[in-house]
Structures are given as structure tokens and as C-alpha cells.
Design an enzyme around this catalytic site. Structure first.
Site, PDB file in Angstrom:
ATOM      1  CE  LYS A   1      34.924  46.045  41.996  1.00 14.52           C
ATOM      2  NZ  LYS A   1      35.328  46.577  40.689  1.00 14.52           N
TER       3      LYS A   1
ATOM      4  CE  LYS B   1      37.552  46.972  32.431  1.00 16.13           C
ATOM      5  NZ  LYS B   1      38.263  47.563  33.543  1.00 16.13           N
TER       6      LYS B   1
ATOM      7  NE  ARG C   1      34.241  39.185  49.178  1.00 16.14           N
ATOM      8  CZ  ARG C   1      35.306  39.775  49.686  1.00 16.14           C
ATOM      9  NH1 ARG C   1      35.280  41.063  49.886  1.00 16.14           N
ATOM     10  NH2 ARG C   1      36.371  39.088  50.003  1.00 16.14           N
TER      11      ARG C   1
ATOM     12  CD1 TRP D   1      34.816  32.734  42.073  1.00 18.46           C
ATOM     13  CD2 TRP D   1      36.777  32.068  42.899  1.00 18.46           C
ATOM     14  NE1 TRP D   1      35.741  32.790  41.067  1.00 18.46           N
ATOM     15  CE2 TRP D   1      36.949  32.379  41.542  1.00 18.46           C
ATOM     16  CE3 TRP D   1      37.874  31.608  43.625  1.00 18.46           C
ATOM     17  CZ2 TRP D   1      38.179  32.260  40.895  1.00 18.46           C
ATOM     18  CZ3 TRP D   1      39.096  31.492  42.983  1.00 18.46           C
ATOM     19  CH2 TRP D   1      39.224  31.825  41.625  1.00 18.46           C
TER      20      TRP D   1
ATOM     21  CG  HIS E   1      58.590  44.701  15.620  1.00 17.89           C
ATOM     22  ND1 HIS E   1      59.692  44.675  14.800  1.00 17.89           N
ATOM     23  CD2 HIS E   1      58.414  45.996  15.973  1.00 17.89           C
ATOM     24  CE1 HIS E   1      60.178  45.910  14.687  1.00 17.89           C
ATOM     25  NE2 HIS E   1      59.411  46.726  15.381  1.00 17.89           N
TER      26      HIS E   1
ATOM     27  CD  GLU F   1      38.115  42.667  33.315  1.00 18.09           C
ATOM     28  OE1 GLU F   1      38.404  42.324  34.464  1.00 18.09           O
ATOM     29  OE2 GLU F   1      37.964  43.861  32.984  1.00 18.09           O
TER      30      GLU F   1
ATOM     31  CG  ASN G   1      35.683  34.250  52.758  1.00 21.29           C
ATOM     32  OD1 ASN G   1      34.837  33.401  52.472  1.00 21.29           O
ATOM     33  ND2 ASN G   1      35.417  35.541  52.816  1.00 21.29           N
ATOM     34  N   GLY G   2      39.400  31.664  52.332  1.00 19.99           N
ATOM     35  CA  GLY G   2      40.832  31.383  52.418  1.00 19.99           C
ATOM     36  C   GLY G   2      41.101  29.922  52.113  1.00 19.99           C
TER      37      GLY G   2
ATOM     38  CD  GLU H   1      41.042  49.423  32.140  1.00 15.90           C
ATOM     39  OE1 GLU H   1      41.954  48.629  32.413  1.00 15.90           O
ATOM     40  OE2 GLU H   1      39.962  49.433  32.747  1.00 15.90           O
TER      41      GLU H   1
ATOM     42  CB  CYS I   1      34.223  32.981  49.578  1.00 17.83           C
ATOM     43  SG  CYS I   1      35.123  31.697  48.714  1.00 17.83           S
TER      44      CYS I   1
HETATM   45  C1  F6R Z   1      39.412  44.719  35.776  1.00 15.05           C
HETATM   46  C2  F6R Z   1      39.377  44.530  37.203  1.00 15.05           C
HETATM   47  C3  F6R Z   1      40.514  43.826  37.851  1.00 15.05           C
HETATM   48  C4  F6R Z   1      40.975  44.607  39.084  1.00 15.05           C
HETATM   49  C5  F6R Z   1      42.084  43.843  39.819  1.00 15.05           C
HETATM   50  C6  F6R Z   1      42.625  44.624  41.006  1.00 15.05           C
HETATM   51  O1  F6R Z   1      38.246  45.317  35.291  1.00 15.05           O
HETATM   52  O2  F6R Z   1      38.458  44.967  37.850  1.00 15.05           O
HETATM   53  O3  F6R Z   1      41.549  43.639  36.952  1.00 15.05           O
HETATM   54  O4  F6R Z   1      41.420  45.854  38.656  1.00 15.05           O
HETATM   55  O5  F6R Z   1      41.606  42.608  40.248  1.00 15.05           O
HETATM   56  O6  F6R Z   1      41.641  44.881  41.959  1.00 15.05           O
HETATM   57  P1  F6R Z   1      41.838  45.991  43.064  1.00 15.05           P
HETATM   58  O7  F6R Z   1      41.869  47.300  42.392  1.00 15.05           O
HETATM   59  O8  F6R Z   1      40.659  45.834  43.983  1.00 15.05           O
HETATM   60  O9  F6R Z   1      43.136  45.695  43.757  1.00 15.05           O
END
Ligand code: F6R
Length: 605
Positions: free
Chosen positions: A600, A484, A27, A73, A503, A487, A99-100, A480, A2
């Protein structure tokens, strides 16, 4: 996850708070709210959904030069107007944003209800407002401290008192709180991005800190009320980097920023005279590095995958066993921590709770850990105390693009440094430095192929499932790429080592299931071509990301990237897969910058 923002000063608070909420929206964003203190009363507005829903409620600008606001959130209680923060006590005198998680909320709630308190939400946070109101304290700070002594759990907290509108009291335990210093005005936020429009001078609170924030300054205390000193830090993020500019999405803008991001992570770090690199923030003597027998890399999501690229670079260039592990797993499995292992924590935000907990576990057991971090002064950066900053600027899109690339480049710098302390020859060091310097222009050449990548994306937009495969250095690229795609486009995408295909997953290959093959021109090229043949024999459509040379096998689509030195090929091979995910999402009409259910900065377990 949040977001918190607060203001005290001479200006009207609500436009500043709303703008801050927009900056924090990435966030966590299922509801939002704002509370202002004016003429001895609180004015509170809350709304489910995006911040713009809240904006619609504020038709006339509510008055007040003191206020707090929140984007939520949901953890306890569904996303709704009622459950949105701020929460108030029964008399509507105190407002809190939190938050928390309050772990003992049920017990505290039962106690308060037995005394006649009527709750207005299902959240764990509301107990905090009622407890503050119940304290017979001299000051708001005393009431907050007394309340926090009853709370079990984590918090980033901001509180205002409508009858004493001279301060915001904030506190931190496990969830970030940052103060912003202005001219006769002060700001509070859970993330620097909400502050950069107003100030470059910030104060990061530590866990256990309580701060009283007034228009003309701040004081910091321990939970017991003892004074402590927290000095301001200058930040280098510019407000312009938090706007989309000419791009329709932050994700697309951040993909385009990669040549510049690579230049920044390299800046001042290439030591051509000795064919090595210079990493001032490491603060590890050459002898300490020479003593390291192993390297262990910890991070979550894309940060973990960038760590997989890093582990391969370290093994190849420094010939030390190196391994990446999701920090979220590592912290729970009672890991063996070895004094002769060098631990590296990777995080864009520097606030990811699982990564932070892993760092704390490593430190508690006495080993060395350094960070590869984007956000200067963030919690993980401070916990590690040394490391490599990416200087990639803010990354606003929830999904990571430019910081993945910058992290991989930072690992390249570290691997060359470590290698040159060991067996990497000066000639090889020079070869690799040249290759690093060439990367920005090579990324630009890849970005220029956007139309071709977008046309391949139409095939992925139509499918329900997709596979990404690669061998050795190609495997993290596949991981990766798949992350991507799932997501941002919500297409089910799975990554497999190409060698594992037969396998198991080969059973799923069918004419409607595309596979993306990471196909560098390396010594595994022929093996990867055999994998393509196996997929085609099951009539699976295949797309490849490869180097420019005729292919010995027919495929359904080709994306070419310029050749780097083999060690750095993964960095370039990944770039088109970001565009592939972006264009697949665009074709499917998803919320690209704020994918459903994601945030994020994952500051909860
Ligand atoms: C994927 C993504 C997440 C972050 C993960 C770690 O696109 O953005 O998987 O990589 O939540 O976040 P940080 O790097 O902020 O620790």
C-alpha cells in the site's frame, strides 16, 4: 513497505503487537516476526508468509510488557523465517526491526565478520543489531545513535534491550516512525493504522530524529543527542474504519464508502454565495494563485492518474496549462522548476518515497508546492505544509478506490476556486457546485448496478488481455480502469487514447480480446463510436461505460452512469470500472485486498 509496531506499558505486549501487525499487513507481507523482553531475556518468533503463520507459533502467549514486531516486504534476501525481522545480536540481548535499506551493509558486514560475528540472515538490517551490541555506550539511545552514524541509507528503526527493558529507542531517516501516546503506555508504529485502536494522540518523527519511548512518555533528540521537541497531533481516524464490517473485502467496502467520502471532501468547502469553493488549507493568497502561469501535478500510480483528471479540470475551468507527471519519473530527469508554476503533490498515504523526493526537489529549487493528501500529518503533508486534505478515512485495500475519487473531487474544488479567480463566470461556478453536490447520490445509483457489472466481469475473467480506451477526459478513466483490473485480477490490461488505437494497438484486437470503451455523451461521442466500429470490424468484443441513451452501434455489454456536468463525467465513469476489476478478481479467485508483489505504502525507491 514493511511495517513496524512496538509497545511498552503495563499490559502484555504480544496481543497488542499481533493486532498491530494485522493492521499493517497490507503494507508488506512476505514474513513477520515479534520480539519480547521478559526477565532479562529476549523471546523471538518469526515466520515466512502471512501474519497468521506467526500467530500459529504463539500457541501459549509469550510473556513480556515490552516488545517490537515487524511485517516484511523483502528487499535484501528472500522471504524466509531467517530473514524475517526482528534481528538480534549474537548474545540475543538486543532486538531490532528496520524499514528501509542499509546501503553500506556489505562493507559493515565484512568488518563485523572479520571480528568473528556470525550472521544468521542475508538481510542488510542484521548489521544494525550487531553494531549496537558492539558499542560501548552508556545507554541504548547512545548505542543506537553511534550505530546510525555508521549507517548509509534509510531507516525507520525500533530497538529494545532485554537487560534494560525500560524503553524502546526509535529513529527515522526516510521511513516513517510514529509514536502513540496512551495512559502509562506508549506505542510505536510505521503507520497510524496500527495505533488508532489504542490512541488518537500521535507524534510524527522527522528525518534525523531519535526518540526514547518509555511507558510514561517520550523524549526526542537529534542524531547528535541534542534535545528537540516534537508535539503530539490528534488524528480523526476511527478504529471501525479499519475493519471490513459486513463486506468480504476492504476493496468492496471502500468502493461502497465513496458517496460518504465525497460528502466529506466537499464538507464546508462549497461557498454558494460567491459560486466558488473555500479551501482553507491552501494558504495561498489569491494574488499568488493569479500569478501562477502553469500547474504541474506529481504523484504515482492512481494518484498520478487522479492528477491527470485534475490537470484537465484545471485547464478547462481556470484556463491555465496544467499537466500531470509520474513523480517517480519527474525526480530523476533533472526537471526545470519554474517559480511561476504551481506544483501539486498527490498522495493517499503521504509517504510515497518517489512523490516525497519530487516535492523535496521542487522545494529545493525554490518553487511553491502544495499537497492533496489523505493521511493527516504524513511526511508529504508536512513537507508541503499546505494543501487539501481528503478526509476519506483510512484506505486499507492495497488498490486505491475511494481516494482516487476523493482526489478527483478535491481537484474539482481547486479548479473551481482557481477558475473563479479568473474567467469562470458565477453562473458556471453555480452550475458546477450543484453538480458536485449531486455526486454522492449519483455514485449510489451506480453502485446499485453491481449485478450487471458483475455479469460483464465474467467476460474479463476469462481473458488474458484487455484494452481500455478513451478520448480526452475519457482517457484517464481508461488508464485507471486498466490499472485497477491488472492490479487485482492479474488480467493484462492496457489503456490507450482511443485516437491512438489505429496507430498500433489495433493489431492486437481479436475475438478473444475485450475492449472497454469509455463513451461519455460529449462532443467526442461520434468519434468514440467510430472507434467502436473499428474494433468490431476486427471482431473484437466491446463493452462500454456510457450515459443512458440508445447507442447507434451494437456492443457486447453496456454499463450506464448518470449524467453529471461534462467536466465531472470522468469521476462517475470511473466508478463502474472499480466494480468491474473487483468482480473480475472475485471470479478469478485472487487475493483482492493484498495483490501479489504490491504494497500500500511504497516507502522505498
Ligand atoms: C493503485 C495504487 C497505487 C497508488 C500509488 C501511490 O491502485 O493504489 O498505484 O496509487 O502507489 O500511493 P499514494 O497515493 O499513497 O502516494
Amino acid at each position: 513497505m514493511c511495517g513496524i509496531v512496538g509497545y511498552i506499558g503495563e499490559q502484555q505486549a504480544s496481543p497488542i503487537l499481533m493486532e498491530g501487525l494485522h493492521q499493517l499487513e497490507y503494507r508488506g507481507y512476505d514474513s513477520a516476526g515479534i520480539a519480547l523482553a521478559s526477565r532479562g531475556e529476549l523471546k523471538v518468533f518469526k515466520s515466512k508468509g502471512k501474519v497468521r503463520n506467526l500467530e500459529r507459533l504463539l500457541t501459549a502467549q509469550p510473556e513480556g510488557t515490552l516488545g517490537i514486531a515487524h511485517t516484511r516486504w523483502a528487499t535484501h534476501g528472500e522471504p524466509s523465517d531467517r530473514n524475517a525481522h526482528p534481528h538480534c545480536d549474537t548474545q540475543n540481548r538486543y532486538a531490532i526491526v528496520h524499514n528501509g535499506i542499509v546501503e553500506n551493509a556489505a562493507a559493515l558486514r565484512a568488518q563485523l565478520e572479520s571480528k568473528g560475528v556470525v550472521f544468521r540472515s542475508e538481510t542488510d538490517s542484521e548489521v544494525i543489531a550487531h553494531l549496537i551490541a558492539a558499542m560501548q555506550a552508556h545507554s541504548l539511545a547512545d548505542a543506537v545513535r553511534a550505530t546510525l552514524r555508521l549507517i548509509v541509507g534509510t531507516y525507520g528503526l525500533a530497538v529494545i534491550d532485554a537487560q534494560r527493558p525500560d524503553s524502546i529507542v526509535v529513529a527515522r531517516n526516510g521511513s516513517p516512525v510514529i509514536l502513540g501516546i496512551g495512559e502509562r503506555e506508549m506505542f510505536v508504529a510505521s503507520d497510524v493504522s496500527a495505533l488508532v485502536r489504542h490512541t488518537q494522540q500521535v507524534v510524527h518523527l522527522n528525518d534525523g530524529d531519535v526518540a526514547v519511548v518509555r511507558a510514561d512518555g517520550y523524549e526526542t533528540f537529534t542524531l547528535d543527542g541534542g534535545p528537540i521537541s516534537r508535539a503530539p497531533l490528534a488524528i480523526d481516524w476511527q478504529f471501525e474504519s479499519l475493519t471490513k464490517g459486513d463486506f468480504s473485502h476492504f476493496m468492496r467496502k471502500e468502493i461502497a464508502e465513496q458517496p460518504e467520502a465525497i460528502r466529506r471532501v466537499l464538507s464546508g468547502r462549497l461557498e454558494t454565495r460567491f459560486s466558488t469553493t473555500h479551501l482553507g488549507g491552501l494558504e495561498l493568497a489569491a494574488r499568488e494563485l493569479l500569478e501562477a502561469k502553469r500547474v504541474k501535478i506529481l504523484g504515482c500510480g492512481s494518484a498520478y492518474i487522479a492528477g491527470c483528471v485534475g490537470a484537465q479540470l484545471i485547464e478547462q475551468l481556470a484556463r491555465i496549462p496544467a499537466h500531470a507527471e509520474p513523480a517517480s519519473e519527474f525526480r530523476y530527469r533533472n526537471p526545470v522548476i519554474e517559480a511561476d508554476t504551481l506544483y501539486i503533490a498527490v498522495s493517499q498515504s503521504g509517504e510515497t518515497f518517489d512523490t516525497l523526493s519530487a516535492v523535496q526537489e521542487v522545494k529545493r529549487k525554490g518553487a511553491r508546492v502544495f499537497g492533496i493528501i489523505n493521511s493527516v500529518g504524513s511526511t508529504i503533508a508536512r513537507e508541503c505544509g499546505r494543501g487539501i486534505y481528503l478526509h476519506a478515512g483510512p484506505e486499507v485495500a492495497v488498490v486505491s478506490t475511494k481516494t482516487f475519487t476523493s482526489t478527483a473531487v478535491a481537484f474539482a474544488l481547486f479548479a473551481i476556486y482557481l477558475g473563479r479567480l479568473r474567467d469562470l463566470s458565477a453562473a458556471n461556478g453555480a452550475r458546477l457546485l450543484n453538480a458536485l453536490s449531486a455526486l454522492p447520490a449519483q455514485v449510489e445509483a451506480i453502485l446499485a448496478q453491481e449485478d450487471r457489472i458483475a455479469s460483464i466481469a465474467t467476460a474479463f475473467a476469462k481473458t488474458r488481455d484487455a484494452y481500455f480506451v478513451g478520448r480526452a477526459a475519457g482517457y484517464p478513466v481508461a488508464m485507471e480502469g486498466a490499472l485497477k483490473l491488472k492490479e487485482v485480477s492479474y488480467v493484462h490490461a492496457e489503456a490507450y487514447p482511443a485516437s491512438e488505437l489505429k496507430h498500433g494497438p489495433l493489431a492486437l484486437i481479436a475475438p478473444d480480446t475485450p475492449t472497454l470503451v469509455v463513451l461519455p455523451r460529449d462532443d467526442l461521442f461520434a468519434k468514440n463510436v467510430s472507434t467502436i466500429e473499428e474494433i468490431r470490424a476486427r471482431r473484437g468484443p466491446t463493452y462500454v461505460v456510457t450515459h443512458p441513451q440508445p447507442l447507434p452501434v451494437a456492443v457486447d455489454g453496456v454499463i450506464e452512469v448518470p449524467k453529471s456536468e461534462p467536466e465531472f463525467d470522468p469521476i462517475l465513469l470511473n466508478i463502474p470500472l472499480q466494480l468491474l476489476a473487483y468482480h473480475t478478481a472475485l471470479a478469478r479467485g485472487t487475493d483482492i485486498d493484498q495483490p501479489r508483489n504490491l504494497a500500500k505504502s511504497v516507502t522505498v525507491e
